[in-house]
Design a protein around this motif. Structure first.
Motif, mmCIF file in Angstrom:
data_model
loop_
_atom_site.group_PDB
_atom_site.id
_atom_site.type_symbol
_atom_site.label_atom_id
_atom_site.label_comp_id
_atom_site.label_asym_id
_atom_site.label_seq_id
_atom_site.Cartn_x
_atom_site.Cartn_y
_atom_site.Cartn_z
ATOM 1 N N SER A 113 0.864 -1.170 0.000
ATOM 2 C CA SER A 113 0.000 0.000 0.000
ATOM 3 C C SER A 113 0.903 1.223 0.000
ATOM 4 O O SER A 113 1.970 1.210 0.620
ATOM 5 C CB SER A 113 -0.902 0.017 1.232
ATOM 6 N N THR A 114 0.498 2.249 -0.714
ATOM 7 C CA THR A 114 1.288 3.479 -0.755
ATOM 8 C C THR A 114 0.445 4.663 -0.324
ATOM 9 O O THR A 114 -0.764 4.716 -0.588
ATOM 10 C CB THR A 114 1.851 3.751 -2.154
ATOM 11 N N LEU A 115 1.104 5.586 0.367
ATOM 12 C CA LEU A 115 0.493 6.853 0.772
ATOM 13 C C LEU A 115 1.285 7.963 0.106
ATOM 14 O O LEU A 115 2.500 8.051 0.292
ATOM 15 C CB LEU A 115 0.549 7.011 2.294
ATOM 16 N N THR A 116 0.612 8.770 -0.685
ATOM 17 C CA THR A 116 1.264 9.907 -1.320
ATOM 18 C C THR A 116 0.722 11.191 -0.721
ATOM 19 O O THR A 116 -0.489 11.428 -0.775
ATOM 20 C CB THR A 116 1.045 9.908 -2.843
ATOM 21 N N VAL A 117 1.615 11.969 -0.147
ATOM 22 C CA VAL A 117 1.257 13.279 0.383
ATOM 23 C C VAL A 117 1.480 14.274 -0.747
ATOM 24 O O VAL A 117 2.624 14.521 -1.147
ATOM 25 C CB VAL A 117 2.098 13.647 1.616
ATOM 26 N N THR A 118 0.400 14.803 -1.288
ATOM 27 C CA THR A 118 0.514 15.704 -2.432
ATOM 28 C C THR A 118 0.653 17.148 -1.972
ATOM 29 O O THR A 118 0.065 17.550 -0.964
ATOM 30 C CB THR A 118 -0.707 15.576 -3.343
ATOM 31 N N SER A 119 1.457 17.908 -2.716
ATOM 32 C CA SER A 119 1.680 19.317 -2.419
ATOM 33 C C SER A 119 1.896 19.510 -0.916
ATOM 34 O O SER A 119 1.131 20.211 -0.239
ATOM 35 C CB SER A 119 0.496 20.149 -2.903
ATOM 36 N N ALA A 120 2.924 18.859 -0.422
ATOM 37 C CA ALA A 120 3.172 18.856 1.022
ATOM 38 C C ALA A 120 3.488 20.257 1.542
ATOM 39 O O ALA A 120 4.131 21.064 0.870
ATOM 40 C CB ALA A 120 4.313 17.903 1.340
#
Lengths: 113, 112
Positions: free
Chosen positions: A77-84
């Motif tokens: 599973s992946t978690l992408t934090v966008t525009s951190a």
């Protein structure tokens, strides 16, 4: 048995960039994985529940467009934090559902400058 | 909504002492309760899991009890050692749901 890994263990990024965190169950298959966030000296707060092959279920107050979760296989599973942004700096922990309980990864420390 | 509370928030004891950590939960309809250990900057290690039908579980110097009707659990650590220093978290699981609700933790320091 029941080992869960996370990568990277820590990451520093500039504000506005996106960061991807991976969570892997190394020796078992997990149809369900969980993503937590932990602030200093505070407990774990569940962000979302990730089910293999379907959309994640987000907890109230968690922006699904900001925290993108993908659970494309039974071991990843992946978690992408966008525009951190700096306020996203935190300790992110994943877990995988195993035999009647969750098995936790070692966590990822994210620092957004 | 289930709420889990842990008291005290921090505890400092000399080596060799026996100690008790407390956990309380508001909804007694739990499936099980679990105690975890977290070292600084690390993930969680499961210590003991108590099913709702059980009263206690033991592992080495650790003993966890559960009183579901009163919404309480305790973690007893015998003959504490500096290596026991960590944050201890309790978490409850409700029914068939796989989610866990965590307490805020007790930060334990065992002084040599």
């Amino acid at each position: 048995g029941a080992v869960v890994s996370q990568h990277p263990s820590r990451v520093i990024c500039k504000s506005g960039t996106s960061v991807k965190i991976e969570c892997r169950s190394l020796d078992f298959q997990a149809t369900t994985m969980f993503w937590y966030r932990q602030f200093p000296k505070q407990s774990l707060m569940l962000m979302a529940t990730s089910n293999e092959g379907s959309k994640a279920t987000y907890e109230q107050g968690v922006e699904k467009d900001k925290f993108l979760i993908n659970h494309a296989s039974l071991t990843l599973s992946t978690l992408t934090v966008t525009s951190a942004h700096p306020e996203d700096s935190s300790f992110y922990i994943c877990s995988a559902w195993g035999v009647e309980t969750q098995y936790f990864g070692p966590g990822t420390r994210l620092l957004v400058l | 909504k289930q709420e889990v509370t842990q008291i005290p928030a921090a505890l400092s004891v000399p080596e060799g002492e026996n100690l008790v950590l407390n956990c309380s939960f508001t909804d007694s309809a739990i499936y099980n309760l679990q105690w975890f250990r977290q070292d600084p900057g690390k993930g969680l290690t499961s210590l003991l899991l108590i099913q709702s039908s059980q009263r206690e579980q033991t592992s080495g110097r650790l003993n966890a009890s559960l009183d579901k009707s009163s919404g309480r659990s305790t973690l007893y650590i015998a003959a504490s050692q500096p290596g026991d220093s960590a944050t201890y978290l309790c978490a409850v699981r409700a029914g068939s749901a796989r989610q866990l609700t965590f307490g805020s933790g007790t930060q334990l320091t065992v002084l040599p």
